[in-house]
Design a protein around this motif. Structure first.
Motif, PDB file in Angstrom:
ATOM      1  N   HIS A  30      35.309  34.954  51.402  1.00 17.46           N
ATOM      2  CA  HIS A  30      34.192  35.286  50.334  1.00 17.46           C
ATOM      3  C   HIS A  30      33.759  34.767  49.666  1.00 17.46           C
ATOM      4  O   HIS A  30      32.685  34.934  49.355  1.00 17.46           O
ATOM      5  CB  HIS A  30      34.767  37.175  50.402  1.00 17.46           C
ATOM      6  CG  HIS A  30      33.689  38.022  49.326  1.00 17.46           C
ATOM      7  ND1 HIS A  30      32.636  38.364  50.138  1.00 17.46           N
ATOM      8  CD2 HIS A  30      33.645  38.235  48.418  1.00 17.46           C
ATOM      9  CE1 HIS A  30      32.096  39.107  49.569  1.00 17.46           C
ATOM     10  NE2 HIS A  30      32.540  39.067  48.166  1.00 17.46           N
ATOM     11  N   VAL A  34      29.915  33.596  48.501  1.00 13.19           N
ATOM     12  CA  VAL A  34      29.657  34.263  47.301  1.00 13.19           C
ATOM     13  C   VAL A  34      28.415  32.918  45.872  1.00 13.19           C
ATOM     14  O   VAL A  34      27.072  33.015  45.845  1.00 13.19           O
ATOM     15  CB  VAL A  34      30.250  35.202  46.241  1.00 13.19           C
ATOM     16  CG1 VAL A  34      29.570  35.065  45.016  1.00 13.19           C
ATOM     17  CG2 VAL A  34      30.319  36.352  46.637  1.00 13.19           C
ATOM     18  N   TYR A 143      24.892  40.583  35.234  1.00 16.61           N
ATOM     19  CA  TYR A 143      25.174  40.488  36.576  1.00 16.61           C
ATOM     20  C   TYR A 143      25.590  39.295  36.258  1.00 16.61           C
ATOM     21  O   TYR A 143      24.677  38.122  36.413  1.00 16.61           O
ATOM     22  CB  TYR A 143      23.935  41.132  37.180  1.00 16.61           C
ATOM     23  CG  TYR A 143      23.905  41.722  38.017  1.00 16.61           C
ATOM     24  CD1 TYR A 143      24.206  43.128  38.609  1.00 16.61           C
ATOM     25  CD2 TYR A 143      23.176  43.187  36.570  1.00 16.61           C
ATOM     26  CE1 TYR A 143      24.165  44.363  38.701  1.00 16.61           C
ATOM     27  CE2 TYR A 143      23.437  44.443  36.323  1.00 16.61           C
ATOM     28  CZ  TYR A 143      23.934  45.159  37.987  1.00 16.61           C
ATOM     29  OH  TYR A 143      23.546  46.519  38.537  1.00 16.61           O
ATOM     30  N   GLU A 146      29.842  37.543  41.497  1.00 17.63           N
ATOM     31  CA  GLU A 146      29.849  38.289  42.828  1.00 17.63           C
ATOM     32  C   GLU A 146      28.206  39.219  42.494  1.00 17.63           C
ATOM     33  O   GLU A 146      28.056  39.582  43.564  1.00 17.63           O
ATOM     34  CB  GLU A 146      31.458  39.056  43.038  1.00 17.63           C
ATOM     35  CG  GLU A 146      31.877  39.981  44.146  1.00 17.63           C
ATOM     36  CD  GLU A 146      33.351  40.001  44.482  1.00 17.63           C
ATOM     37  OE1 GLU A 146      33.616  40.954  45.106  1.00 17.63           O
ATOM     38  OE2 GLU A 146      34.091  39.179  43.723  1.00 17.63           O
ATOM     39  N   THR A 147      29.051  39.937  41.560  1.00 18.52           N
ATOM     40  CA  THR A 147      28.320  41.356  41.555  1.00 18.52           C
ATOM     41  C   THR A 147      26.824  40.747  41.511  1.00 18.52           C
ATOM     42  O   THR A 147      26.105  41.120  42.316  1.00 18.52           O
ATOM     43  CB  THR A 147      28.083  41.913  39.950  1.00 18.52           C
ATOM     44  OG1 THR A 147      27.699  41.045  38.711  1.00 18.52           O
ATOM     45  CG2 THR A 147      29.794  41.867  39.251  1.00 18.52           C
ATOM     46  N   TRP A 149      25.469  38.279  43.530  1.00 19.64           N
ATOM     47  CA  TRP A 149      25.175  38.298  44.997  1.00 19.64           C
ATOM     48  C   TRP A 149      25.466  39.936  45.687  1.00 19.64           C
ATOM     49  O   TRP A 149      24.066  39.607  46.989  1.00 19.64           O
ATOM     50  CB  TRP A 149      26.991  37.676  45.600  1.00 19.64           C
ATOM     51  CG  TRP A 149      26.745  38.095  47.234  1.00 19.64           C
ATOM     52  CD1 TRP A 149      27.496  37.693  48.035  1.00 19.64           C
ATOM     53  CD2 TRP A 149      25.384  36.454  47.787  1.00 19.64           C
ATOM     54  NE1 TRP A 149      26.788  37.500  49.147  1.00 19.64           N
ATOM     55  CE2 TRP A 149      25.426  36.713  49.018  1.00 19.64           C
ATOM     56  CE3 TRP A 149      24.523  36.170  47.739  1.00 19.64           C
ATOM     57  CZ2 TRP A 149      24.913  35.591  49.445  1.00 19.64           C
ATOM     58  CZ3 TRP A 149      23.312  35.160  48.534  1.00 19.64           C
ATOM     59  CH2 TRP A 149      24.152  34.776  49.956  1.00 19.64           C
ATOM     60  N   GLU A 150      26.338  40.322  44.744  1.00 19.87           N
ATOM     61  CA  GLU A 150      26.235  42.135  46.066  1.00 19.87           C
ATOM     62  C   GLU A 150      24.117  42.896  45.779  1.00 19.87           C
ATOM     63  O   GLU A 150      24.575  43.395  46.407  1.00 19.87           O
ATOM     64  CB  GLU A 150      27.327  43.001  45.155  1.00 19.87           C
ATOM     65  CG  GLU A 150      28.549  42.819  45.933  1.00 19.87           C
ATOM     66  CD  GLU A 150      29.652  43.417  45.597  1.00 19.87           C
ATOM     67  OE1 GLU A 150      28.301  44.570  44.725  1.00 19.87           O
ATOM     68  OE2 GLU A 150      31.114  43.733  45.503  1.00 19.87           O
ATOM     69  N   GLU A 153      22.042  39.703  48.130  1.00 24.38           N
ATOM     70  CA  GLU A 153      22.298  40.386  49.528  1.00 24.38           C
ATOM     71  C   GLU A 153      21.386  40.796  50.031  1.00 24.38           C
ATOM     72  O   GLU A 153      20.853  39.743  51.728  1.00 24.38           O
ATOM     73  CB  GLU A 153      24.002  40.042  49.806  1.00 24.38           C
ATOM     74  CG  GLU A 153      23.612  39.898  51.437  1.00 24.38           C
ATOM     75  CD  GLU A 153      25.472  39.783  51.624  1.00 24.38           C
ATOM     76  OE1 GLU A 153      25.906  38.921  52.612  1.00 24.38           O
ATOM     77  OE2 GLU A 153      25.744  40.674  50.469  1.00 24.38           O
ATOM     78  N   ARG A 161      21.090  34.485  54.891  1.00 18.45           N
ATOM     79  CA  ARG A 161      22.259  34.917  55.027  1.00 18.45           C
ATOM     80  C   ARG A 161      22.898  34.577  56.403  1.00 18.45           C
ATOM     81  O   ARG A 161      24.144  34.308  55.465  1.00 18.45           O
ATOM     82  CB  ARG A 161      22.036  36.248  55.600  1.00 18.45           C
ATOM     83  CG  ARG A 161      21.979  37.513  54.501  1.00 18.45           C
ATOM     84  CD  ARG A 161      22.111  38.404  53.697  1.00 18.45           C
ATOM     85  NE  ARG A 161      21.707  38.996  55.702  1.00 18.45           N
ATOM     86  CZ  ARG A 161      20.314  40.012  55.153  1.00 18.45           C
ATOM     87  NH1 ARG A 161      19.990  40.445  54.859  1.00 18.45           N
ATOM     88  NH2 ARG A 161      20.457  41.098  56.576  1.00 18.45           N
ATOM     89  N   ARG A 287      32.223  52.716  44.229  1.00 10.43           N
ATOM     90  CA  ARG A 287      32.456  51.148  44.389  1.00 10.43           C
ATOM     91  C   ARG A 287      32.820  50.543  43.343  1.00 10.43           C
ATOM     92  O   ARG A 287      32.317  50.836  41.961  1.00 10.43           O
ATOM     93  CB  ARG A 287      32.001  50.270  45.605  1.00 10.43           C
ATOM     94  CG  ARG A 287      30.395  49.994  44.479  1.00 10.43           C
ATOM     95  CD  ARG A 287      29.137  49.309  45.254  1.00 10.43           C
ATOM     96  NE  ARG A 287      27.713  49.244  44.765  1.00 10.43           N
ATOM     97  CZ  ARG A 287      27.345  47.763  44.514  1.00 10.43           C
ATOM     98  NH1 ARG A 287      28.813  46.962  43.727  1.00 10.43           N
ATOM     99  NH2 ARG A 287      26.326  48.254  43.494  1.00 10.43           N
ATOM    100  N   LEU A 289      34.020  46.861  40.910  1.00 12.39           N
ATOM    101  CA  LEU A 289      34.300  45.001  41.224  1.00 12.39           C
ATOM    102  C   LEU A 289      34.210  44.836  40.118  1.00 12.39           C
ATOM    103  O   LEU A 289      34.023  45.577  39.409  1.00 12.39           O
ATOM    104  CB  LEU A 289      32.507  44.537  42.024  1.00 12.39           C
ATOM    105  CG  LEU A 289      31.392  44.982  40.992  1.00 12.39           C
ATOM    106  CD1 LEU A 289      30.970  44.628  40.050  1.00 12.39           C
ATOM    107  CD2 LEU A 289      30.614  45.530  42.518  1.00 12.39           C
TER     108      LEU A 289
END
Length: 347
Positions: A30, A34, A143, A146-147, A149-150, A153, A161, A287, A289
């Motif tokens: 993962h 990313v 940001y 990973e933040t 990319w979330e 995406e 993708r 959620r 992160l």
């Protein structure tokens, strides 16, 4: 190579190979995905990147206000957004993996938010933030990695993708193959080295030969006819006296094991992943992160109360390396509550 060496080598190879496969495929893959996606975003033009961020923020309740006019002012301009009728400022910074957004840039955006009376600000970058950026990011959402990319995406085309995921899987498979090769080499080294370290088994002693045994049959007959018969040895004289048994020293009872003081595994990445999973299961949490290695970003479904903050701190207290992390509570969409920052050790 002995059978024991073969079993030892096989056990080492399987343990290292399976452990590496589980880590590289379930966790590292993962992160590779990313990194591949962020590298693709860094190649975009600034205007394309800014438009992509604005579109991604629409799903989080933001509306653009005169985007084209803001874009025309250049890469240093802040874009104005609206959320729940309140203004927000957005700043987008492009750069490769080595690019760092300095703390001064973060402080400038925070000052602009206060000067314009905005409800908050967002700073988005394909690079990384300076280690001091968090200290001056009052009222800002940061940001990166990973933040980021979330965030983007879901806005990317399905073909894009798919290409990113395929590239990440290919790199992960290549890394797994290399890990298995290293595991096999190490297993062979262990298989050959272990027998050399084990002590050799002692040889069994030879049976003693009686000193008065006859040389052949004739001598035996002569001795039987001429020599007087010898009385048999007394059992008491033949048997050695038994040695006095020394009483064994009492074995001290082992001390009871000291209970573990924390849930830390010694692996910072694994501990952060466990914190995310635990916090995400807390009531009222959408959620969670890690926006940075020391900033835990939590999206709430409802406004956080003191009991919710206590529950989050109880999770972090189990990990000594993460106790001093800063927690960023993101209020639910439509809430009038501001973004909240706190540290459990100071709470």
């Amino acid at each position: 190579m002995s059978s024991f060496s073969l079993w030892a080598a096989a056990a080492v190879a399987l343990t290292l190979g399976l452990g590496s496969t589980a880590y590289l495929w379930s966790y590292r893959r993962h992160r590779t995905e990313v990194a591949t996606g962020i590298a693709g975003l860094a190649k975009m033009r600034w205007r394309e990147f800014a438009r992509l961020i604005v579109e991604a923020l629409r799903d989080r309740g933001f509306e653009a206000e005169s985007v084209e006019e803001s874009l025309a002012r250049g890469t240093q301009a802040e874009l104005r957004l609206l959320r729940a009728g309140k203004p927000w400022l957005l700043s987008c910074k492009l750069g490769d993996g080595d690019y760092k957004v300095p703390a001064a840039t973060v402080a400038e955006l925070a000052d602009a938010v206060r000067f314009h009376g905005a409800a908050g600000g967002l700073l988005v970058t394909t690079g990384r933030f300076d280690t001091h950026s968090e200290r001056v990011a009052d009222g800002l959402d940061l940001y990166s990695g990973e933040t980021l990319w979330e965030l983007v995406e879901p806005q990317l085309p399905a073909s894009t993708r798919h290409d990113i995921i395929a590239a990440a899987q290919k790199r992960s498979i290549q890394t797994i193959v290399g890990a298995w090769g290293a595991a096999i080499v190490l297993a062979l080294i262990v298989g050959f080295a272990v027998p050399q370290l084990l002590p050799d088994e002692p040889e069994a002693p030879a049976a003693p030969v009686a000193a008065n045994a006859p040389a052949d049959g004739n001598d035996s007959d002569a001795n039987d006819s001429d020599a007087p018969a010898q009385p048999p040895a007394s059992p008491a004289a033949a048997a050695p006296e038994p040695a006095t048994a020394t009483p064994a020293a009492p074995v001290a009872a082992p001390h009871p094991a000291t209970p573990a003081a924390s849930a830390s595994s010694g692996n910072a990445a694994a501990d952060r992943a466990e914190v995310i999973r635990t916090v995400a299961r807390l009531p009222g949490t959408e959620r969670a992160l890690w926006s940075t290695p020391s900033n835990l970003l939590i999206y709430r479904l409802i406004d956080a109360e003191k009991a919710d903050v206590d529950a989050i701190c109880q999770v972090l207290e189990r990990y000594p390396e993460l106790r001093s992390s800063r927690v960023q509570l993101q209020p639910p969409p439509g809430s009038n509550t501001r973004v909240r920052f706190f540290q459990c050790k100071a709470y």
